[in-house]
Design an enzyme around this catalytic site. Sequence first.
Site, short mmCIF file in Angstrom:
data_model
loop_
_atom_site.label_atom_id
_atom_site.label_comp_id
_atom_site.label_asym_id
_atom_site.label_seq_id
_atom_site.Cartn_x
_atom_site.Cartn_y
_atom_site.Cartn_z
N ASP A 116 47.21 33.35 32.28
CA ASP A 116 48.62 33.58 32.65
C ASP A 116 49.19 34.64 31.71
O ASP A 116 49.43 34.38 30.54
CB ASP A 116 49.40 32.27 32.54
CG ASP A 116 50.88 32.43 32.85
OD1 ASP A 116 51.32 33.57 33.12
OD2 ASP A 116 51.60 31.41 32.81
N HIS B 167 27.69 43.81 29.71
CA HIS B 167 26.83 42.65 29.53
C HIS B 167 26.45 42.36 28.07
O HIS B 167 26.40 41.19 27.67
CB HIS B 167 25.54 42.83 30.34
CG HIS B 167 25.69 42.48 31.78
ND1 HIS B 167 25.88 41.19 32.22
CD2 HIS B 167 25.65 43.25 32.90
CE1 HIS B 167 25.98 41.18 33.53
NE2 HIS B 167 25.84 42.41 33.98
#
Length: 465
Positions: A402, A157
């Site tokens: 991708d 975080h």
Amino acid sequence: MTTIKAFYTVTPNESTPKGCLWLSDLDQVRVLGRLSHSSQIYIYKPKNKNQNKRTIIETLKKSLSKILVHYYPIAGRCCYKEGGRIELDLNAKGAVLIEAETTKTIHDYGDFSPSDSTKELIPKVDYNQPIEEIPLFVAQVTRFQSFGFAIGIAYSHPLSDGVGCFNLMNSWAKISRGETLEDNELPFFDRTVLKFLHTPIEPRFDHIELKPLPLILGRPDTDIERKKKITAEFLKLTAEEVEKLKKKANEYDIPKGSRSRRPYSRFEAITAHIWKSASKARELSENQPSVVRFSVGIRNRIIPNLPKNYYGNALIQTAATSYIGEIKSKPLSYLAQRIREGNELITNEYIRSQIDVIRGFQHLDDARKLFLGGEGKNAAYFVGNPNLHITSWMAMPAYEADFGWGKPFHIGMGSVSPFDKGLILMSPDGDGSVTVCMHFQVELMKLFKKFFYGDLYKLFSSSRL
């Protein structure tokens, strides 16, 4: 069943800056407990069903070592400083890549809604070690039986918000495809643009987002609600249904007191619909207060604006409040307006005031308790019944990762939230449809869906009259 085959510690393949990276006050309050990670899963169906798994792992290892040169903070480790502050030690200890396989096929996971099964696709982080040894970024590549694979990540975080995380993943994927990052794609790491040491500490607002959340009337704490099991389901909204909700929310005049007369957005309309459906399903008292928490990006709201590609936490939490009776009986426009009011709170002055609240604590652990919901039993981040948390990924470039085997056909959370929560994201089909990943109490989910879809059906029925 998922089996871990190998662990790889991946370090930058070139020398990277050393020293400590100062973390802003907004980064500091993202630390839950000793340290915490958010998680995501990406699911892929390679065009070549016989894609060699060694090629996949080796390609990801090589490209990860390259992207760590550009995103070198994620190869570092956290360390504690005086007053409970955390900084990033840029020691290049590396990220972790895990190779795994499962006995399940890609079809065994259904729609990949968060569950115990999908949780196995997320890397487990060992917190039973010094904070200085806990990796900040862990990725697990799980090969399904027959074909297809998942990339699950655990992302610390304090590193950044969702914008930074998605930019990291998309940049890693671009490197994996054999391309190079342009100068305008490189992250900006200097968090001192949010360091206000030379200004007085003067909180100037009554910060609703920092107030203790309302309890169910007659209850002294959240203990009963915490023990109730949560489930998660994907709820689909077609592009036409989204437009119907927006139209419904905008059937009434926007109040003159609103800072903007623009129509209510799809986020405001969808969130209002979720809030109304949840309130009907819970069947609480009419005078029960209810709060919806959500976050607002500040990159273009703080003055001066944050630099392009700022890599850090640039979110301010805000809230909308109402009573169950009003939520159930008033039109959708009323709830959309309450949500807009929470959004419009977040001005330059408000952002600086919230940061001043954090700066006003001598020890940051006390600030974290405040930002995570109060003191004592309510200190942990629990936004359950009668309240709700909404996160939107609709503006995120979520499906661009991708790695050379095609874009993911699914992205989402891998585990079930411990409290009632809605995650709104666009469909990967690019057709304007939306998916709500709803985390809700098991005993109330059926009722929630009844109202969620029932009220939509009424919109379509009324339009045909």
